[in-house]
Design a protein around this motif. Sequence first.
Motif, short mmCIF file in Angstrom:
data_model
loop_
_atom_site.label_atom_id
_atom_site.label_comp_id
_atom_site.label_asym_id
_atom_site.label_seq_id
_atom_site.Cartn_x
_atom_site.Cartn_y
_atom_site.Cartn_z
N VAL A 49 0.87 -1.18 0.00
CA VAL A 49 0.00 0.00 0.00
C VAL A 49 0.90 1.23 0.00
CG1 VAL A 49 -1.97 -1.10 1.15
CG2 VAL A 49 -0.21 -0.02 2.52
N PRO A 50 0.44 2.38 -0.52
CA PRO A 50 1.27 3.59 -0.50
C PRO A 50 1.51 4.07 0.93
CG PRO A 50 -0.67 3.90 -1.90
CD PRO A 50 -0.80 2.57 -1.24
N ARG A 51 2.70 4.56 1.19
CA ARG A 51 3.06 5.12 2.49
C ARG A 51 2.43 6.49 2.67
NH1 ARG A 51 9.36 5.06 4.11
NH2 ARG A 51 9.39 2.94 3.34
N GLY A 52 2.32 7.23 1.60
CA GLY A 52 1.73 8.57 1.60
C GLY A 52 1.68 9.07 0.17
N LYS A 62 1.64 16.12 -2.31
CA LYS A 62 0.55 17.09 -2.27
C LYS A 62 0.14 17.57 -3.66
CE LYS A 62 1.63 18.81 2.29
NZ LYS A 62 1.92 19.93 3.14
N ARG A 63 1.13 17.77 -4.49
CA ARG A 63 0.84 18.41 -5.76
C ARG A 63 0.24 17.46 -6.80
NH1 ARG A 63 4.74 22.71 -8.70
NH2 ARG A 63 3.00 23.87 -9.58
N LEU A 64 0.88 16.32 -7.02
CA LEU A 64 0.42 15.42 -8.07
C LEU A 64 -0.30 14.18 -7.54
CD1 LEU A 64 3.54 15.52 -10.40
CD2 LEU A 64 1.37 16.72 -10.68
N GLY A 65 -0.23 13.95 -6.24
CA GLY A 65 -0.90 12.78 -5.66
C GLY A 65 -0.18 11.48 -5.93
N LEU A 66 1.13 11.54 -6.21
CA LEU A 66 1.90 10.33 -6.49
C LEU A 66 2.30 9.65 -5.19
CD1 LEU A 66 4.22 11.78 -9.27
CD2 LEU A 66 2.18 10.37 -9.56
N PRO A 67 2.43 8.30 -5.21
CA PRO A 67 2.85 7.60 -3.99
C PRO A 67 4.25 8.03 -3.55
CG PRO A 67 2.04 6.04 -5.63
CD PRO A 67 2.12 7.38 -6.30
N GLN A 68 4.44 8.20 -2.26
CA GLN A 68 5.73 8.60 -1.68
C GLN A 68 6.37 7.41 -0.98
OE1 GLN A 68 6.92 12.07 -0.52
NE2 GLN A 68 6.05 12.77 -2.41
#
Length: 93
Positions: free
Chosen positions: A52-55, A58-64
């Motif tokens: 699952v994505p960690r976060g 803010k700008r593009l909504g890409l997984p961090q």
Amino acid sequence: MKSQDTPFEGGPMDGRVLPVLVGPTGNPPKTYRIPVPDAAGGPPTVLVYRRVPRGHSKRLGLPQGWKYAFDPEGRRGGGPKWPWSKPPGRQAG
């Protein structure tokens, strides 16, 4: 091969961070299966964790980054979802 330290949450591995091999795209596998041997010598229990994505940025909504969440059912997942495919457990008839 390259590896990435990936945290696990839920289940027996909660709070641990393990090095997980990443694929050619730089992402860890979608599911991570951990066989746990039985103390009595029986068949091993398999723990299943889903990526699952960690976060999200803010700008593009890409997984961090990624983490693994415990899947208690351990159901088979993945693969393409074709419109003509039947859900598992349903027979033609």
